[in-house]
Design a protein around this motif. Structure first.
Motif, PDB file in Angstrom:
ATOM      1  N   ASP A   1      38.739 -55.153  57.745  1.00 24.54           N
ATOM      2  CA  ASP A   1      39.171 -54.982  59.135  1.00 24.54           C
ATOM      3  C   ASP A   1      40.571 -54.387  59.134  1.00 24.54           C
ATOM      4  O   ASP A   1      41.498 -54.969  58.556  1.00 24.54           O
ATOM      5  N   VAL A   2      40.727 -53.218  59.754  1.00 23.47           N
ATOM      6  CA  VAL A   2      41.996 -52.498  59.785  1.00 23.47           C
ATOM      7  C   VAL A   2      42.505 -52.519  61.228  1.00 23.47           C
ATOM      8  O   VAL A   2      41.953 -51.858  62.100  1.00 23.47           O
ATOM      9  N   VAL A   3      43.540 -53.326  61.473  1.00 23.91           N
ATOM     10  CA  VAL A   3      44.116 -53.460  62.813  1.00 23.91           C
ATOM     11  C   VAL A   3      45.450 -52.733  62.817  1.00 23.91           C
ATOM     12  O   VAL A   3      46.350 -53.066  62.036  1.00 23.91           O
ATOM     13  N   ARG A   4      45.555 -51.713  63.696  1.00 17.61           N
ATOM     14  CA  ARG A   4      46.757 -50.871  63.739  1.00 17.61           C
ATOM     15  C   ARG A   4      47.350 -50.898  65.145  1.00 17.61           C
ATOM     16  O   ARG A   4      46.802 -50.292  66.055  1.00 17.61           O
ATOM     17  N   PRO A   5      48.474 -51.574  65.341  1.00 17.31           N
ATOM     18  CA  PRO A   5      49.116 -51.564  66.654  1.00 17.31           C
ATOM     19  C   PRO A   5      49.542 -50.145  67.031  1.00 17.31           C
ATOM     20  O   PRO A   5      50.150 -49.449  66.239  1.00 17.31           O
ATOM     21  N   GLY A   6      49.174 -49.705  68.200  1.00 17.44           N
ATOM     22  CA  GLY A   6      49.540 -48.373  68.661  1.00 17.44           C
ATOM     23  C   GLY A   6      48.614 -47.272  68.192  1.00 17.44           C
ATOM     24  O   GLY A   6      48.834 -46.103  68.481  1.00 17.44           O
ATOM     25  N   ALA A   7      47.577 -47.605  67.451  1.00 17.24           N
ATOM     26  CA  ALA A   7      46.600 -46.620  66.974  1.00 17.24           C
ATOM     27  C   ALA A   7      45.219 -47.291  66.985  1.00 17.24           C
ATOM     28  O   ALA A   7      45.105 -48.496  67.162  1.00 17.24           O
ATOM     29  N   ALA A   8      44.189 -46.483  66.778  1.00 17.99           N
ATOM     30  CA  ALA A   8      42.818 -46.996  66.842  1.00 17.99           C
ATOM     31  C   ALA A   8      42.515 -47.901  65.647  1.00 17.99           C
ATOM     32  O   ALA A   8      42.727 -47.522  64.505  1.00 17.99           O
ATOM     33  N   ASP A   9      42.024 -49.111  65.955  1.00 20.77           N
ATOM     34  CA  ASP A   9      41.577 -50.021  64.900  1.00 20.77           C
ATOM     35  C   ASP A   9      40.211 -49.558  64.407  1.00 20.77           C
ATOM     36  O   ASP A   9      39.477 -48.890  65.133  1.00 20.77           O
ATOM     37  N   PHE A  10      39.876 -49.935  63.177  1.00 20.04           N
ATOM     38  CA  PHE A  10      38.532 -49.647  62.678  1.00 20.04           C
ATOM     39  C   PHE A  10      38.122 -50.689  61.658  1.00 20.04           C
ATOM     40  O   PHE A  10      38.930 -51.499  61.205  1.00 20.04           O
ATOM     41  N   PHE A  11      36.851 -50.687  61.326  1.00 19.29           N
ATOM     42  CA  PHE A  11      36.282 -51.660  60.413  1.00 19.29           C
ATOM     43  C   PHE A  11      35.454 -50.908  59.384  1.00 19.29           C
ATOM     44  O   PHE A  11      34.700 -49.998  59.726  1.00 19.29           O
ATOM     45  N   VAL A  12      35.595 -51.287  58.118  1.00 19.32           N
ATOM     46  CA  VAL A  12      34.806 -50.681  57.050  1.00 19.32           C
ATOM     47  C   VAL A  12      33.831 -51.747  56.551  1.00 19.32           C
ATOM     48  O   VAL A  12      34.252 -52.697  55.902  1.00 19.32           O
ATOM     49  N   PRO A  13      32.535 -51.602  56.869  1.00 18.93           N
ATOM     50  CA  PRO A  13      31.569 -52.592  56.398  1.00 18.93           C
ATOM     51  C   PRO A  13      31.524 -52.617  54.873  1.00 18.93           C
ATOM     52  O   PRO A  13      31.777 -51.612  54.216  1.00 18.93           O
ATOM     53  N   VAL A  14      31.204 -53.784  54.312  1.00 12.22           N
ATOM     54  CA  VAL A  14      31.173 -53.923  52.857  1.00 12.22           C
ATOM     55  C   VAL A  14      30.194 -52.927  52.231  1.00 12.22           C
ATOM     56  O   VAL A  14      30.427 -52.430  51.130  1.00 12.22           O
ATOM     57  N   ALA A  15      29.127 -52.571  52.939  1.00 16.27           N
ATOM     58  CA  ALA A  15      28.153 -51.611  52.413  1.00 16.27           C
ATOM     59  C   ALA A  15      28.739 -50.206  52.299  1.00 16.27           C
ATOM     60  O   ALA A  15      28.255 -49.384  51.518  1.00 16.27           O
ATOM     61  N   ALA A  16      29.798 -49.924  53.062  1.00 19.89           N
ATOM     62  CA  ALA A  16      30.405 -48.589  53.034  1.00 19.89           C
ATOM     63  C   ALA A  16      31.523 -48.478  51.996  1.00 19.89           C
ATOM     64  O   ALA A  16      31.948 -47.370  51.662  1.00 19.89           O
ATOM     65  N   LEU A  17      32.006 -49.604  51.478  1.00 17.57           N
ATOM     66  CA  LEU A  17      33.080 -49.568  50.485  1.00 17.57           C
ATOM     67  C   LEU A  17      32.576 -48.976  49.177  1.00 17.57           C
ATOM     68  O   LEU A  17      31.495 -49.309  48.708  1.00 17.57           O
ATOM     69  N   ARG A  18      33.362 -48.092  48.567  1.00 14.04           N
ATOM     70  CA  ARG A  18      32.970 -47.444  47.320  1.00 14.04           C
ATOM     71  C   ARG A  18      33.902 -47.747  46.159  1.00 14.04           C
ATOM     72  O   ARG A  18      33.485 -47.869  45.027  1.00 14.04           O
ATOM     73  N   GLU A  19      35.222 -47.828  46.428  1.00 12.91           N
ATOM     74  CA  GLU A  19      36.179 -48.022  45.341  1.00 12.91           C
ATOM     75  C   GLU A  19      37.530 -48.400  45.916  1.00 12.91           C
ATOM     76  O   GLU A  19      37.867 -48.044  47.037  1.00 12.91           O
ATOM     77  N   ALA A  20      38.305 -49.117  45.125  1.00 11.18           N
ATOM     78  CA  ALA A  20      39.708 -49.386  45.447  1.00 11.18           C
ATOM     79  C   ALA A  20      40.521 -49.081  44.198  1.00 11.18           C
ATOM     80  O   ALA A  20      40.094 -49.377  43.087  1.00 11.18           O
ATOM     81  N   ARG A  21      41.690 -48.471  44.391  1.00 13.66           N
ATOM     82  CA  ARG A  21      42.522 -48.120  43.244  1.00 13.66           C
ATOM     83  C   ARG A  21      43.983 -48.049  43.675  1.00 13.66           C
ATOM     84  O   ARG A  21      44.285 -47.960  44.864  1.00 13.66           O
ATOM     85  N   LEU A  22      44.856 -48.074  42.702  1.00 10.82           N
ATOM     86  CA  LEU A  22      46.273 -47.850  42.945  1.00 10.82           C
ATOM     87  C   LEU A  22      46.552 -46.382  42.669  1.00 10.82           C
ATOM     88  O   LEU A  22      46.055 -45.814  41.703  1.00 10.82           O
TER      89      LEU A  22
ATOM     90  N   VAL B   1      41.703 -47.026  49.360  1.00  8.86           N
ATOM     91  CA  VAL B   1      40.346 -47.544  49.494  1.00  8.86           C
ATOM     92  C   VAL B   1      39.427 -46.376  49.833  1.00  8.86           C
ATOM     93  O   VAL B   1      39.655 -45.665  50.814  1.00  8.86           O
ATOM     94  N   THR B   2      38.409 -46.169  49.002  1.00  8.41           N
ATOM     95  CA  THR B   2      37.414 -45.118  49.248  1.00  8.41           C
ATOM     96  C   THR B   2      36.217 -45.756  49.939  1.00  8.41           C
ATOM     97  O   THR B   2      35.722 -46.794  49.501  1.00  8.41           O
ATOM     98  N   TRP B   3      35.776 -45.129  51.036  1.00  7.07           N
ATOM     99  CA  TRP B   3      34.658 -45.661  51.805  1.00  7.07           C
ATOM    100  C   TRP B   3      33.842 -44.525  52.394  1.00  7.07           C
ATOM    101  O   TRP B   3      34.321 -43.399  52.531  1.00  7.07           O
ATOM    102  N   ALA B   4      32.586 -44.823  52.690  1.00  3.33           N
ATOM    103  CA  ALA B   4      31.678 -43.818  53.249  1.00  3.33           C
ATOM    104  C   ALA B   4      31.624 -43.976  54.763  1.00  3.33           C
ATOM    105  O   ALA B   4      31.526 -45.089  55.284  1.00  3.33           O
ATOM    106  N   HIS B   5      31.681 -42.835  55.443  1.00  2.35           N
ATOM    107  CA  HIS B   5      31.561 -42.833  56.902  1.00  2.35           C
ATOM    108  C   HIS B   5      30.730 -41.617  57.280  1.00  2.35           C
ATOM    109  O   HIS B   5      31.150 -40.481  57.074  1.00  2.35           O
ATOM    110  N   GLY B   6      29.539 -41.874  57.800  1.00  3.30           N
ATOM    111  CA  GLY B   6      28.614 -40.775  58.033  1.00  3.30           C
ATOM    112  C   GLY B   6      28.219 -40.215  56.683  1.00  3.30           C
ATOM    113  O   GLY B   6      27.870 -40.952  55.767  1.00  3.30           O
ATOM    114  N   ASP B   7      28.303 -38.905  56.531  1.00  4.88           N
ATOM    115  CA  ASP B   7      27.974 -38.286  55.244  1.00  4.88           C
ATOM    116  C   ASP B   7      29.233 -37.895  54.466  1.00  4.88           C
ATOM    117  O   ASP B   7      29.191 -37.085  53.563  1.00  4.88           O
TER     118      ASP B   7
END
Length: 192
Positions: free
Chosen positions: A112-133, A150-156
């Motif tokens: 769950d990505v909550v951004r004051p002053g900008a659009a919040d969004f949510f990345v479902p666990v099924a869309a998560l692909r990778e996390a790295r530094l 954080v790498t995630w899939a959204h649409g194609d």
């Protein structure tokens, strides 16, 4: 003595030069102001054009009503999103290009990505692909490992989103936990 009088007369006839040419100064200031306005307008039009090119990106998902318990939370900065693997190809559609403060919450349902002053969004666990530094994402370069990506899939499309915690020591725990969730999800899907 005949020589001294003409020298004094010549010195008396000279006038001091005008110190400021106000017309030229005002002209330069107005010209510079118009140039800055033109550059700003071109940058704004480029941003809008990029958003138009990315208009095929679907609307961002929102957090479910019951996302589950919070595994991790983090306060920090959201530095933007890019096309995965192309750290300079900024995505601006749906407000993903807007830098802001961020409150991240990782739950069993996703990120769950909550951004004051900008659009919040949510990345479902099924869309998560990778996390790295990493050290950079469009418009922001830090020291090695200073950015949680954080790498995630959204649409194609695969998207990299960059976050920086107020406490950089948290990044490693986030990478480990996210990658464990992704690997467990993959193993569970493979067992079906």
């Amino acid at each position: 003595m005949t020589f001294a009088a003409p020298v004094i007369l010549l010195a008396a006839e000279k006038e001091s030069a005008e110190v400021t040419d106000w017309a030229a100064r005002v002209g330069w200031v107005v010209g510079l102001g118009l140039f800055v306005a033109l550059v700003y307008w071109l940058m704004r039009e480029g941003w809008k054009w990029r958003g138009t090119l990315q208009s095929d990106l679907p609307d961002l998902p929102t957090a479910p009503d019951a996302p589950g318990r919070a595994r991790l939370t983090m306060s920090g900065r959201y530095h933007g999103s890019t096309t995965a693997g192309q750290w300079l190809d900024r995505i601006v559609a749906h407000g993903l290009g807007t830098r802001s403060r961020v409150e991240l919450t990782l739950t069993d349902a996703g990120l769950d990505v909550v951004r004051p002053g900008a659009a919040d969004f949510f990345v479902p666990v099924a869309a998560l692909r990778e996390a790295r530094l990493d050290k950079g994402i469009a418009g922001k370069v830090l020291t090695e490992g200073g950015l949680l990506v954080v790498t995630w899939a959204h649409g194609d499309k695969l998207i990299d989103s960059g976050f920086r915690s107020d406490h950089a020591a948290e990044h490693s725990e986030w990478v480990d936990t996210l990658n464990d969730m992704i690997n467990n999800k993959t193993e569970t899907e493979g067992a079906r």
